[in-house]
Design an enzyme around this catalytic site. Structure first.
Site, mmCIF file in Angstrom:
data_model
loop_
_atom_site.group_PDB
_atom_site.id
_atom_site.type_symbol
_atom_site.label_atom_id
_atom_site.label_comp_id
_atom_site.label_asym_id
_atom_site.label_seq_id
_atom_site.Cartn_x
_atom_site.Cartn_y
_atom_site.Cartn_z
ATOM 1 C CG ASP A 188 61.574 108.569 10.059
ATOM 2 O OD1 ASP A 188 61.049 108.907 11.142
ATOM 3 O OD2 ASP A 188 60.985 107.881 9.208
ATOM 4 N N GLY A 189 63.236 107.638 12.677
ATOM 5 C CA GLY A 189 63.390 106.360 13.369
ATOM 6 C C GLY A 189 63.605 106.454 14.871
ATOM 7 C CD1 TRP A 207 67.853 102.927 18.081
ATOM 8 C CD2 TRP A 207 67.320 103.906 20.031
ATOM 9 N NE1 TRP A 207 68.918 102.777 18.939
ATOM 10 C CE2 TRP A 207 68.620 103.360 20.133
ATOM 11 C CE3 TRP A 207 66.771 104.557 21.140
ATOM 12 C CZ2 TRP A 207 69.385 103.461 21.297
ATOM 13 C CZ3 TRP A 207 67.531 104.656 22.305
ATOM 14 C CH2 TRP A 207 68.820 104.109 22.381
ATOM 15 N NE ARG A 222 56.577 107.959 19.032
ATOM 16 C CZ ARG A 222 57.003 107.769 17.781
ATOM 17 N NH1 ARG A 222 57.045 106.560 17.282
ATOM 18 N NH2 ARG A 222 57.358 108.794 17.037
ATOM 19 C CG HIS A 282 61.968 111.995 20.053
ATOM 20 N ND1 HIS A 282 62.039 111.924 18.684
ATOM 21 C CD2 HIS A 282 60.666 111.735 20.372
ATOM 22 C CE1 HIS A 282 60.830 111.643 18.194
ATOM 23 N NE2 HIS A 282 59.989 111.519 19.198
ATOM 24 C CB SER A 332 57.207 117.609 9.277
ATOM 25 O OG SER A 332 56.217 116.804 9.885
ATOM 26 C CB THR A 333 53.726 121.605 8.648
ATOM 27 O OG1 THR A 333 53.925 120.846 7.449
ATOM 28 C CG2 THR A 333 54.465 122.913 8.507
ATOM 29 C CD1 TRP A 339 52.511 121.666 13.435
ATOM 30 C CD2 TRP A 339 52.752 121.688 15.650
ATOM 31 N NE1 TRP A 339 53.412 122.658 13.742
ATOM 32 C CE2 TRP A 339 53.580 122.699 15.100
ATOM 33 C CE3 TRP A 339 52.748 121.520 17.042
ATOM 34 C CZ2 TRP A 339 54.391 123.523 15.867
ATOM 35 C CZ3 TRP A 339 53.554 122.352 17.824
ATOM 36 C CH2 TRP A 339 54.357 123.333 17.235
ATOM 37 C CG LEU A 379 78.137 123.183 9.447
ATOM 38 C CD1 LEU A 379 77.967 122.541 8.079
ATOM 39 C CD2 LEU A 379 78.234 122.088 10.515
ATOM 40 C CD GLU A 386 73.093 111.518 -7.435
ATOM 41 O OE1 GLU A 386 72.551 110.393 -7.450
ATOM 42 O OE2 GLU A 386 73.252 112.211 -8.457
HETATM 43 C C1 IPE Z 1 59.707 113.165 8.824
HETATM 44 O O1 IPE Z 1 59.538 112.067 9.636
HETATM 45 C C2 IPE Z 1 59.862 114.386 9.670
HETATM 46 C C3 IPE Z 1 61.081 114.449 10.457
HETATM 47 C C4 IPE Z 1 62.086 113.609 10.464
HETATM 48 C C5 IPE Z 1 61.172 115.607 11.267
HETATM 49 P P1 IPE Z 1 58.088 111.502 9.978
HETATM 50 O O2 IPE Z 1 58.309 110.261 10.759
HETATM 51 O O3 IPE Z 1 57.260 112.544 10.603
HETATM 52 O O4 IPE Z 1 57.512 111.169 8.538
HETATM 53 P P2 IPE Z 1 56.264 110.281 8.134
HETATM 54 O O5 IPE Z 1 55.082 110.851 8.822
HETATM 55 O O6 IPE Z 1 56.558 108.895 8.581
HETATM 56 O O7 IPE Z 1 56.217 110.388 6.659
HETATM 57 C C1 IPE Z 2 61.891 111.304 13.560
HETATM 58 O O1 IPE Z 2 61.691 110.146 14.251
HETATM 59 C C2 IPE Z 2 61.940 112.496 14.463
HETATM 60 C C3 IPE Z 2 60.764 113.370 14.390
HETATM 61 C C4 IPE Z 2 59.797 113.298 13.549
HETATM 62 C C5 IPE Z 2 60.720 114.413 15.364
HETATM 63 P P1 IPE Z 2 60.232 109.599 14.481
HETATM 64 O O2 IPE Z 2 59.725 110.121 15.757
HETATM 65 O O3 IPE Z 2 59.381 109.811 13.298
HETATM 66 O O4 IPE Z 2 60.528 108.048 14.645
HETATM 67 P P2 IPE Z 2 59.653 106.853 14.097
HETATM 68 O O5 IPE Z 2 59.612 106.992 12.601
HETATM 69 O O6 IPE Z 2 58.299 106.982 14.716
HETATM 70 O O7 IPE Z 2 60.396 105.654 14.525
HETATM 71 MG MG MG Z 3 59.031 108.684 11.596
#
Ligand code: IPE
Ligand code: IPE
Ligand code: MG
Length: 224
Positions: free
Chosen positions: A12-13, A17, A25, A29, A57-58, A61, A122, A191
């Protein structure tokens, strides 16, 4: 020292970034994909057998179309360029989640899985269009169709992570402390490490630090 066979990561993030560094955004990615490669390399070095990566994630979308499109084009590009290399490194790619993408991407995912299916160094479980609640519901449905007993062992067997031990470690980058519908069953005794760094800033040193910390944790499993 705790044994370690499976690391799961909520990457995430990326978006934050990208906005911060490139005002986009999607650039985040793109940068995040480099971290994926670094972490795969390190996972092999550390002799960890399973790596589960949450990529889409679902719930994702609900993002704007241009971002979704970009994410899947990145994935497609990555597989086209790198699957042979992954195969040579004896890495098995396993998709978890529901493959309901474009015909072209579905085909590419299937062929990538097939190509690497016998590999043993792996296993990467790539979570795409993945949601843990629906995974559990589908597992229960299959158990009942097959008239199998509903118990823990069978439920694990009907999840998409079948044949994979539960993760000993979950890492979530991006300074957010939630599971976002990821591996709810499988993480029952993991953990959990919440990392402040955004995924594109996460590196091998951060990874190794977490593994070292994990190795020293007293894992009780209810005992004292
Ligand atoms: C979780 O991140 C899904 C992935 C990393 C693929 P999100 O950024 O979508 O999660 P929420 O919506 O902040 O909980
Ligand atoms: C996680 O990063 C990657 C995916 C969900 C595809 P985000 O896109 O959720 O990044 P933030 O949380 O918005 O920074
Ligand atoms: Mg996110």
């Amino acid at each position: 020292m705790n044994p370690l066979s499976h690391v799961a990561i909520i990457m995430d993030g990326n978006g934050r970034w990208g906005l911060k560094h490139k005002n986009s955004r999607n650039e985040g990615h793109k940068a995040g994909l480099k971290t994926v490669e670094i972490i795969i390399k390190e996972t092999i070095k550390l002799k960890i057998k399973y790596l589960t990566l949450y990529a889409f994630s679902t719930e994702n979308w609900n993002r704007p179309q241009y971002e979704i499109k970009y994410l899947f084009s990145l994935l497609e590009d990555f597989l086209l360029k790198k699957i042979d290399d992954l195969h040579k490194q004896n890495i098995k790619l396993n998709i978890i989640g529901v493959k309901n993408f474009s015909k072209k991407l579905n085909k590419l995912l299937n062929s990538s899985e097939k190509k690497t299916s016998k590999n043993t160094r792996l296993q990467i479980n790539l979570a795409l269009n993945y949601g843990s609640k629906s995974e559990i519901i589908n597992a229960i449905k299959k158990i009942s169709i097959n008239n199998d007993k509903i118990n823990e062992k069978n439920l694990s067997k009907y999840l998409q992570t079948k044949n994979t031990p539960d993760p000993e470690i979950l890492i979530r980058t991006g300074n957010t402390k939630r599971l976002s519908n990821f591996l709810l069953w499988q993480l029952a005794y993991s953990e959990i490490f919440f990392e402040k760094k955004l995924w594109p800033d996460f590196g091998e040193k951060d990874y190794i630090k977490i593994i070292r910390k994990f190795k020293k944790i007293k894992r009780n499993f209810g005992k004292i």
